[in-house]
Write an enzyme that holds these catalytic residues in place. Structure first.
Site, mmCIF file in Angstrom:
data_model
loop_
_atom_site.group_PDB
_atom_site.id
_atom_site.type_symbol
_atom_site.label_atom_id
_atom_site.label_comp_id
_atom_site.label_asym_id
_atom_site.label_seq_id
_atom_site.Cartn_x
_atom_site.Cartn_y
_atom_site.Cartn_z
ATOM 1 N N PHE A 120 43.720 52.812 34.385
ATOM 2 C CA PHE A 120 44.332 54.113 34.633
ATOM 3 C C PHE A 120 45.832 54.032 34.881
ATOM 4 C CE2 PHE A 120 40.009 55.387 34.953
ATOM 5 C CZ PHE A 120 40.017 56.730 34.588
ATOM 6 N N HIS A 149 45.470 37.551 34.809
ATOM 7 C CA HIS A 149 44.954 38.194 36.016
ATOM 8 C C HIS A 149 44.723 37.146 37.095
ATOM 9 C CE1 HIS A 149 44.058 41.514 33.206
ATOM 10 N NE2 HIS A 149 44.090 42.276 34.285
ATOM 11 N N LYS A 153 39.079 37.152 38.761
ATOM 12 C CA LYS A 153 38.603 38.040 37.694
ATOM 13 C C LYS A 153 37.685 37.256 36.751
ATOM 14 C CE LYS A 153 40.137 41.437 34.265
ATOM 15 N NZ LYS A 153 39.287 42.493 34.844
#
Length: 237
Positions: A120, A149, A153
């Site tokens: 987002f 990352h 993750k």
């Protein structure tokens, strides 16, 4: 000025849910009104003036304009059904949805506005558009996506890298992927187009996880009152 958007935060006890509630309470998200926060087992009934509901009490939440959902797949179906029943919009970042759940979301888009995204960040939404345009303009060039990352993750390539690869594919490129896991990196994505004697690099770096919560609230407020259908972040920037 119109009335503030009435938000239902679904998955309120998770990392994203807590960030959404905090940003709204701090006024960073603009003029928003959280009318309900839903989680599996709320610790308190009211926190900072926001009523909290258990997932089993979902049917009893007050009227809302948009549900913002960062929960688990097992909690998705009742929320989608409630949004359809109430005629409310749905913004979701819940991962791990089954093919059946994705189809149900597509079916619901005939009646309500729906937006699902793996990321987002508003910057990533712009990056997707730039990648598609670059791929279409640089036919025949190599396209490589490198994502970095934090060490915890698990999935690789990241969902965002795959979304960028899909954007490259819309422009005619066939992306290759590389994944790095290092330190506490929130998220970095490099899309590289390489031709003979030259290279174009498009990069996005997230330095704080709040960018994802801000982006979700940004598009949720703009999804209110829109026509039914499947929406993308770039449609609501």
């Amino acid at each position: 000025m119109g009335e503030p958007t009435r938000f239902l935060i679904h998955g309120a006890s998770g990392r994203m849910g807590r960030a959404l509630l905090r940003l709204c309470a701090e006024g960073e998200a603009g003029d928003c009104n959280v009318v309900a926060a839903v989680s599996r087992r709320p610790a308190q009934r009211v926190v900072d003036g926001v009523p909290h509901f258990a997932a089993t009490e979902l049917a009893g939440v007050p009227a809302f304009d948009v549900a913002v959902d960062f929960s688990l797949p097992e909690g998705f179906d009742p929320l989608l059904a409630l949004c359809r029943q109430r005629g409310a919009a749905l913004v979701s970042g819940t991962t791990g949805l089954s093919d059946g759940q994705r189809q149900a979301m597509a079916d619901a888009a005939a009646a309500i506005p729906v937006l699902w995204a793996a990321n987002f960040s508003l910057g990533v939404a712009v990056l997707e558009e730039l990648v598609e345009r670059a791929a279409a303009s640089l036919a025949g060039w190599d396209c490589d996506i490198v994502e970095t990352h934090h060490v915890h993750k698990k999935d690789a390539p990241s969902g965002t890298a795959l979304a960028l690869g899909a954007a490259a594919g819309l422009g005619g490129a066939d992306a290759r992927y590389a994944s790095l896991r290092a330190g506490d990196v929130v998220g970095e994505h490099l899309v590289q187009f390489t031709g003979m004697g030259e290279r174009v690099e498009l990069v996005h770096r997230a330095t704080n996880r709040d960018v994802f919560a801000r982006g979700a609230l940004h598009v949720a407020a703009r999804l209110r009152g829109r026509e039914a259908g499947v929406w993308r972040l770039r449609d609501l920037l």
